[in-house]
Design an enzyme around this catalytic site. Structure first.
Site, short mmCIF file in Angstrom:
data_model
loop_
_atom_site.label_atom_id
_atom_site.label_comp_id
_atom_site.label_asym_id
_atom_site.label_seq_id
_atom_site.Cartn_x
_atom_site.Cartn_y
_atom_site.Cartn_z
N CYS A 23 -4.76 2.46 -3.61
CA CYS A 23 -3.51 2.97 -3.01
C CYS A 23 -2.36 1.97 -3.18
CB CYS A 23 -3.69 3.32 -1.54
SG CYS A 23 -4.88 4.62 -1.26
N LYS A 59 -10.19 -0.36 10.79
CA LYS A 59 -10.40 -1.55 9.95
C LYS A 59 -10.75 -2.77 10.79
CE LYS A 59 -6.92 -0.16 6.52
NZ LYS A 59 -7.67 0.28 5.34
N HIS A 86 0.87 -1.18 0.00
CA HIS A 86 0.00 0.00 0.00
C HIS A 86 0.91 1.23 0.00
CE1 HIS A 86 -2.74 2.97 1.83
NE2 HIS A 86 -3.74 2.18 1.52
N GLN A 133 -4.18 -5.15 7.30
CA GLN A 133 -5.20 -6.10 6.84
C GLN A 133 -5.14 -7.43 7.58
OE1 GLN A 133 -7.62 -5.24 4.97
NE2 GLN A 133 -6.88 -3.40 3.96
N ASP A 135 3.43 -4.46 8.05
CA ASP A 135 2.21 -3.69 7.85
C ASP A 135 1.05 -4.66 8.06
OD1 ASP A 135 -0.06 -2.50 6.93
OD2 ASP A 135 0.82 -1.69 5.09
N1 7TS Z 1 -1.56 -0.83 4.64
C1 7TS Z 1 -2.48 -1.61 4.09
C2 7TS Z 1 -2.13 -3.01 3.71
C3 7TS Z 1 -3.78 -1.10 3.91
O1 7TS Z 1 -4.71 -1.89 3.36
C4 7TS Z 1 -4.06 0.22 4.28
C5 7TS Z 1 -5.41 0.84 4.03
C6 7TS Z 1 -3.06 0.98 4.88
C7 7TS Z 1 -1.81 0.43 5.03
C8 7TS Z 1 -3.30 2.36 5.35
O2 7TS Z 1 -4.18 2.38 6.42
P1 7TS Z 1 -4.67 3.78 7.01
O3 7TS Z 1 -5.60 3.39 8.11
O4 7TS Z 1 -3.46 4.49 7.50
O5 7TS Z 1 -5.33 4.51 5.90
N2 7TS Z 1 -6.12 0.29 2.96
C9 7TS Z 1 -7.21 0.82 2.36
C10 7TS Z 1 -7.86 0.20 1.31
O6 7TS Z 1 -7.54 -0.90 0.87
N3 7TS Z 1 -8.87 0.96 0.90
O7 7TS Z 1 -8.90 2.06 1.63
C11 7TS Z 1 -7.85 1.99 2.54
#
Ligand code: 7TS
Length: 421
Positions: free
Chosen positions: A378, A238, A135, A215, A212
């Protein structure tokens, strides 16, 4: 003050998805005069009543700043915040709660490590190993660090079927990287990477690791000690928790040696006009008034997930994903990206004929009330790897049913009809 959740009946039977759905008020709403079918939990999950209630109770009965008041409600707020930290620590099997730093999200957790740890440990010429399936949150902070320091970035490639090329990883390790940062589960392909093996190999080569887990922590049992991970980053929103809640886990020796990321109140021990000394872990990394309600909400989310049992959560999603893959592949012209069900979590990216994924998402919303994501998710470099500009993506969670997947498939068939004219 603590709201209970009914995770299983007295006989220990896992709760059915229908029972679980009753805990999520939003799931009874309608969109375009149809029941909402929410298939975008990889972007952000819905929140159970117990999470909403825990935050309400805080605001209604003991809202106050923390760590400084000597009056009752401030002490209650401080205790609730710190209890939430203990819950999060236990959830991922951290040795001590001081290893959990509250952040706003995964992105902030990764940036904290890139600035603080990276600033003192990465020099010109050093190698940082990432993967092609990251991501942007686990790419851009390292690009910025490389620009500041003169470090090099290399990438573990992804195979055609969506798996990391671990043979290439082994070659990269011979160059003795300083850091290996990778996603536990891809938000596009759903691939679950063999984190324990990747981390062990990195350690043998002398590298520090960052996982990371945006997920994975919401969907799989994650044991940071079992994995021997150095840093683990995840987002509360999430995993049934509130927006603006997230966490960084780090090994104590690493966190203790790191300088602060941001300066301000809360993170200091003493301050004089020209210099200051730092507070203990984890507060050294938590400048300013923390997001108290959000931390309490995250604690309630962890209670809810623990009540369900993460093995149960993972099993539900595995079964659902296998069902979705089978049903979706019955739609002519549909291409699914990523590995088979055994190697993936509840995320399915796909394209249908040459219908633009944004059009597909709009049709699904309007025709059958299904909310999916469309775009590059992303992860632009990964899209480029597969020669794609965008995909549609359905993602599942504890409240997703087989019936909802059937509605998705019905919507896909409708979209095909609409575009065949
Ligand atoms: N890493 C992974 C694997 C992710 O899926 C996401 C967010 C992030 C980092 C960033 O997370 P945040 O909470 O800092 O935004 N993924 C997604 C997505 O798949 N669609 O919207 C956000």
């Amino acid at each position: 003050m603590v709201t209970t959740n009914r995770s299983s009946d007295t006989a220990g039977r896992p709760r059915s998805v229908e029972e679980i759905r009753e805990d999520f008020p939003i799931l009874s709403r309608r969109v375009h005069d149809k029941p909402l079918v929410y298939l975008d939990s990889a972007a952000s999950s819905q929140k159970p009543q117990s999470v909403i209630e825990a935050m309400n109770v805080y605001y209604q009965t003991y809202n106050a700043n923390v760590h400084r008041g000597v009056y009752q409600i401030s002490e209650e707020a401080t205790a609730a915040l710190e209890r939430a930290r203990v819950k999060v620590a236990r959830f991922i099997n951290a040795r001590q709660s001081k290893q959990i730093v509250f952040t706003r999200n995964t992105s902030e957790s990764i940036n904290l490590v890139a600035y603080s740890w990276g600033g003192v440990n990465i020099q010109a010429g050093d190698l940082i190993v990432l993967t092609e399936m990251e991501h942007h949150s686990n790419l851009v902070p390292w690009q910025l660090l490389a620009q500041r320091s003169g470090a090099r970035l290399e990438f573990i490639p992804v195979s055609d079927d969506g798996l990391l090329r671990l043979d290439v990883y082994e070659e990269l390790l011979r160059q003795r990287p300083k850091l290996v940062a990778f996603t536990h589960m891809s938000n596009v392909l759903g691939t679950i990477n063999p984190a324990q093996q990747i981390i062990a190999q990195a350690h043998e080569a002398g590298a520090v690791t960052l996982l990371d887990a945006a997920q994975s922590v919401p969907h799989l049992p994650v044991d940071v000690q079992g994995l021997d991970a150095d840093f683990v980053c995840f987002s509360g929103h999430k995993m049934l928790g509130p927006m603006g809640s997230g966490a960084l886990y780090g090994k104590k020796v690493l966190l203790e040696a790191m300088p602060p990321f941001m300066g301000g109140g809360e993170m200091i021990r003493t301050v004089s006009l020209r210099e200051s000394s730092w507070n203990d872990l984890p507060w050294k990394f938590e400048a300013g008034t923390p997001a108290v309600a959000e931390a309490i909400g995250l604690g309630a989310a962890v209670d809810y997930l623990s009540g369900l049992g993460m093995e149960h959560v993972a099993r539900h999603e595995r079964e659902l994903t296998a069902y979705a893959l089978e049903r979706m592949r019955s739609v002519p012209g549909l291409t699914v990206y990523g590995p088979e069900a055994e190697q993936r979590g509840g995320v399915v990216s796909f394209t249908l004929d040459d219908i633009h994924p944004h059009d597909l998402a709009s049709i699904l919303d309007q025709e059958v009330g299904v909310a999916i994501r469309a775009g590059h998710h992303c992860a632009q470099p990964l899209m480029e790897r597969y020669g794609l500009a965008a995909t549609a993506r359905a993602s599942f969670y504890v409240y997703t049913t087989r019936d909802e997947i059937d509605v998705l498939v019905e919507g896909l068939r409708k979209a095909k009809q609409i575009f065949s004219f």
